[in-house]
Scaffold this motif. Structure first.
Motif, PDB file in Angstrom:
ATOM      1  N   LEU A 166      55.773  38.399  37.986  1.00 62.83           N
ATOM      2  CA  LEU A 166      54.403  38.787  37.659  1.00 62.83           C
ATOM      3  C   LEU A 166      54.393  40.054  36.796  1.00 62.83           C
ATOM      4  O   LEU A 166      53.639  40.151  35.824  1.00 62.83           O
ATOM      5  CB  LEU A 166      53.597  38.991  38.940  1.00 62.83           C
ATOM      6  N   LYS A 167      55.248  41.008  37.124  1.00 60.07           N
ATOM      7  CA  LYS A 167      55.353  42.233  36.314  1.00 60.07           C
ATOM      8  C   LYS A 167      55.790  41.905  34.885  1.00 60.07           C
ATOM      9  O   LYS A 167      55.289  42.489  33.925  1.00 60.07           O
ATOM     10  CB  LYS A 167      56.343  43.208  36.946  1.00 60.07           C
ATOM     11  N   GLU A 168      56.719  40.966  34.757  1.00 63.70           N
ATOM     12  CA  GLU A 168      57.182  40.563  33.424  1.00 63.70           C
ATOM     13  C   GLU A 168      56.041  39.922  32.631  1.00 63.70           C
ATOM     14  O   GLU A 168      55.887  40.186  31.434  1.00 63.70           O
ATOM     15  CB  GLU A 168      58.347  39.582  33.551  1.00 63.70           C
ATOM     16  N   ILE A 169      55.268  39.086  33.285  1.00 63.06           N
ATOM     17  CA  ILE A 169      54.141  38.428  32.618  1.00 63.06           C
ATOM     18  C   ILE A 169      53.127  39.455  32.153  1.00 63.06           C
ATOM     19  O   ILE A 169      52.642  39.402  31.014  1.00 63.06           O
ATOM     20  CB  ILE A 169      53.499  37.372  33.551  1.00 63.06           C
ATOM     21  N   VAL A 170      52.803  40.406  33.022  1.00 63.15           N
ATOM     22  CA  VAL A 170      51.840  41.450  32.658  1.00 63.15           C
ATOM     23  C   VAL A 170      52.361  42.237  31.463  1.00 63.15           C
ATOM     24  O   VAL A 170      51.615  42.516  30.514  1.00 63.15           O
ATOM     25  CB  VAL A 170      51.543  42.376  33.857  1.00 63.15           C
TER      26      VAL A 170
ATOM     27  N   ASP B 200      47.423  30.054  22.972  1.00 63.61           N
ATOM     28  CA  ASP B 200      47.951  29.083  23.934  1.00 63.61           C
ATOM     29  C   ASP B 200      49.045  29.690  24.813  1.00 63.61           C
ATOM     30  O   ASP B 200      49.085  29.472  26.018  1.00 63.61           O
ATOM     31  CB  ASP B 200      48.489  27.833  23.227  1.00 63.61           C
ATOM     32  N   ALA B 201      49.927  30.477  24.199  1.00 63.43           N
ATOM     33  CA  ALA B 201      51.003  31.119  24.960  1.00 63.43           C
ATOM     34  C   ALA B 201      50.431  32.138  25.936  1.00 63.43           C
ATOM     35  O   ALA B 201      50.883  32.233  27.081  1.00 63.43           O
ATOM     36  CB  ALA B 201      51.993  31.785  24.014  1.00 63.43           C
ATOM     37  N   SER B 202      49.437  32.885  25.496  1.00 64.24           N
ATOM     38  CA  SER B 202      48.797  33.873  26.371  1.00 64.24           C
ATOM     39  C   SER B 202      48.125  33.189  27.554  1.00 64.24           C
ATOM     40  O   SER B 202      48.233  33.658  28.696  1.00 64.24           O
ATOM     41  CB  SER B 202      47.757  34.684  25.604  1.00 64.24           C
ATOM     42  N   LEU B 203      47.429  32.089  27.285  1.00 65.07           N
ATOM     43  CA  LEU B 203      46.765  31.364  28.367  1.00 65.07           C
ATOM     44  C   LEU B 203      47.765  30.786  29.354  1.00 65.07           C
ATOM     45  O   LEU B 203      47.543  30.819  30.570  1.00 65.07           O
ATOM     46  CB  LEU B 203      45.881  30.250  27.798  1.00 65.07           C
ATOM     47  N   THR B 204      48.865  30.282  28.853  1.00 61.25           N
ATOM     48  CA  THR B 204      49.904  29.738  29.729  1.00 61.25           C
ATOM     49  C   THR B 204      50.466  30.834  30.631  1.00 61.25           C
ATOM     50  O   THR B 204      50.643  30.634  31.838  1.00 61.25           O
ATOM     51  CB  THR B 204      51.027  29.091  28.894  1.00 61.25           C
ATOM     52  N   LEU B 205      50.752  31.991  30.040  1.00 65.81           N
ATOM     53  CA  LEU B 205      51.257  33.115  30.837  1.00 65.81           C
ATOM     54  C   LEU B 205      50.218  33.569  31.859  1.00 65.81           C
ATOM     55  O   LEU B 205      50.554  33.859  33.015  1.00 65.81           O
ATOM     56  CB  LEU B 205      51.630  34.296  29.937  1.00 65.81           C
ATOM     57  N   PHE B 206      48.971  33.633  31.439  1.00 66.93           N
ATOM     58  CA  PHE B 206      47.906  34.045  32.339  1.00 66.93           C
ATOM     59  C   PHE B 206      47.799  33.082  33.519  1.00 66.93           C
ATOM     60  O   PHE B 206      47.690  33.504  34.673  1.00 66.93           O
ATOM     61  CB  PHE B 206      46.574  34.116  31.583  1.00 66.93           C
TER      62      PHE B 206
ATOM     63  N   GLU C  49      50.541  42.550  27.859  1.00 68.97           N
ATOM     64  CA  GLU C  49      50.112  43.868  27.392  1.00 68.97           C
ATOM     65  C   GLU C  49      50.893  44.365  26.182  1.00 68.97           C
ATOM     66  O   GLU C  49      50.544  45.398  25.623  1.00 68.97           O
ATOM     67  CB  GLU C  49      50.246  44.888  28.525  1.00 68.97           C
ATOM     68  N   SER C  50      51.926  43.645  25.793  1.00 66.35           N
ATOM     69  CA  SER C  50      52.766  44.105  24.681  1.00 66.35           C
ATOM     70  C   SER C  50      51.985  44.092  23.373  1.00 66.35           C
ATOM     71  O   SER C  50      51.077  43.280  23.182  1.00 66.35           O
ATOM     72  CB  SER C  50      54.017  43.227  24.559  1.00 66.35           C
ATOM     73  N   PRO C  51      52.346  44.998  22.477  1.00 66.49           N
ATOM     74  CA  PRO C  51      51.640  45.063  21.199  1.00 66.49           C
ATOM     75  C   PRO C  51      51.884  43.845  20.315  1.00 66.49           C
ATOM     76  O   PRO C  51      51.108  43.564  19.423  1.00 66.49           O
ATOM     77  CB  PRO C  51      52.179  46.329  20.547  1.00 66.49           C
ATOM     78  N   ASP C  52      52.963  43.121  20.585  1.00 67.34           N
ATOM     79  CA  ASP C  52      53.223  41.892  19.834  1.00 67.34           C
ATOM     80  C   ASP C  52      52.212  40.848  20.273  1.00 67.34           C
ATOM     81  O   ASP C  52      52.149  40.474  21.445  1.00 67.34           O
ATOM     82  CB  ASP C  52      54.638  41.376  20.108  1.00 67.34           C
TER      83      ASP C  52
ATOM     84  N   GLY D 215      48.746  31.951  39.306  1.00 70.24           N
ATOM     85  CA  GLY D 215      49.439  31.187  40.349  1.00 70.24           C
ATOM     86  C   GLY D 215      50.354  32.072  41.190  1.00 70.24           C
ATOM     87  O   GLY D 215      50.414  31.932  42.415  1.00 70.24           O
ATOM     88  N   LEU D 216      51.047  32.976  40.543  1.00 69.67           N
ATOM     89  CA  LEU D 216      51.923  33.899  41.269  1.00 69.67           C
ATOM     90  C   LEU D 216      51.126  34.834  42.169  1.00 69.67           C
ATOM     91  O   LEU D 216      51.526  35.108  43.302  1.00 69.67           O
ATOM     92  CB  LEU D 216      52.779  34.701  40.289  1.00 69.67           C
ATOM     93  N   VAL D 217      49.997  35.323  41.666  1.00 65.75           N
ATOM     94  CA  VAL D 217      49.148  36.198  42.486  1.00 65.75           C
ATOM     95  C   VAL D 217      48.679  35.454  43.726  1.00 65.75           C
ATOM     96  O   VAL D 217      48.731  35.985  44.844  1.00 65.75           O
ATOM     97  CB  VAL D 217      47.944  36.721  41.668  1.00 65.75           C
ATOM     98  N   ARG D 218      48.228  34.223  43.548  1.00 59.99           N
ATOM     99  CA  ARG D 218      47.760  33.432  44.695  1.00 59.99           C
ATOM    100  C   ARG D 218      48.883  33.188  45.694  1.00 59.99           C
ATOM    101  O   ARG D 218      48.692  33.291  46.903  1.00 59.99           O
ATOM    102  CB  ARG D 218      47.184  32.103  44.217  1.00 59.99           C
ATOM    103  N   SER D 219      50.054  32.883  45.178  1.00 56.83           N
ATOM    104  CA  SER D 219      51.201  32.639  46.046  1.00 56.83           C
ATOM    105  C   SER D 219      51.603  33.902  46.806  1.00 56.83           C
ATOM    106  O   SER D 219      51.870  33.862  48.011  1.00 56.83           O
ATOM    107  CB  SER D 219      52.369  32.128  45.207  1.00 56.83           C
ATOM    108  N   CYS D 220      51.623  35.038  46.121  1.00 54.80           N
ATOM    109  CA  CYS D 220      51.960  36.308  46.774  1.00 54.80           C
ATOM    110  C   CYS D 220      50.917  36.670  47.823  1.00 54.80           C
ATOM    111  O   CYS D 220      51.259  37.130  48.915  1.00 54.80           O
ATOM    112  CB  CYS D 220      52.082  37.427  45.743  1.00 54.80           C
ATOM    113  N   ARG D 221      49.653  36.465  47.495  1.00 49.08           N
ATOM    114  CA  ARG D 221      48.582  36.762  48.449  1.00 49.08           C
ATOM    115  C   ARG D 221      48.748  35.915  49.716  1.00 49.08           C
ATOM    116  O   ARG D 221      48.615  36.410  50.835  1.00 49.08           O
ATOM    117  CB  ARG D 221      47.217  36.508  47.824  1.00 49.08           C
ATOM    118  N   LYS D 222      49.087  34.639  49.534  1.00 48.94           N
ATOM    119  CA  LYS D 222      49.278  33.754  50.689  1.00 48.94           C
ATOM    120  C   LYS D 222      50.447  34.241  51.548  1.00 48.94           C
ATOM    121  O   LYS D 222      50.352  34.278  52.779  1.00 48.94           O
ATOM    122  CB  LYS D 222      49.518  32.325  50.221  1.00 48.94           C
ATOM    123  N   LEU D 223      51.539  34.623  50.907  1.00 44.75           N
ATOM    124  CA  LEU D 223      52.690  35.131  51.654  1.00 44.75           C
ATOM    125  C   LEU D 223      52.342  36.404  52.420  1.00 44.75           C
ATOM    126  O   LEU D 223      52.762  36.577  53.567  1.00 44.75           O
ATOM    127  CB  LEU D 223      53.868  35.382  50.706  1.00 44.75           C
TER     128      LEU D 223
END
Length: 76
Positions: free
Chosen positions: A10-14, A26-32, A18-21, A37-45
């Motif tokens: 999740l940190k890598e995705i963020v 489509d790539a941004s939406l996929t990462l988002f 946030e990178s200047p590049d 999904g990772l946030v939801r999974s972490c919250r459940k755990l």
């Protein structure tokens, strides 16, 4: 994947989002979507872990503040 691995991903995705590049939309939406999904999974755990701690605390002589769990671990 462990909680820690999910959090690291999740940190890598963020960082990528946030990178200047500029990523393509489509790539941004996929990462988002992956991040959500990772946030939801972490919250459940975390909720499951909280429930386990709560149940363990309550099992120990009906103590709800966990004091006797700490006392028992210290041998007192």
């Amino acid at each position: 994947m462990t909680f820690e691995e999910k959090l690291e991903k999740l940190k890598e995705i963020v960082a990528q989002l946030e990178s200047p590049d500029m990523l393509e939309l489509d790539a941004s939406l996929t990462l988002f979507e992956e991040g959500v999904g990772l946030v939801r999974s972490c919250r459940k755990l975390l909720e499951e872990a909280e429930l386990r701690v709560h149940n363990l605390s309550n099992e120990n002589s009906g103590d709800t503040d966990g004091a006797s769990v700490i006392e028992n671990e210290n041998g007192e």
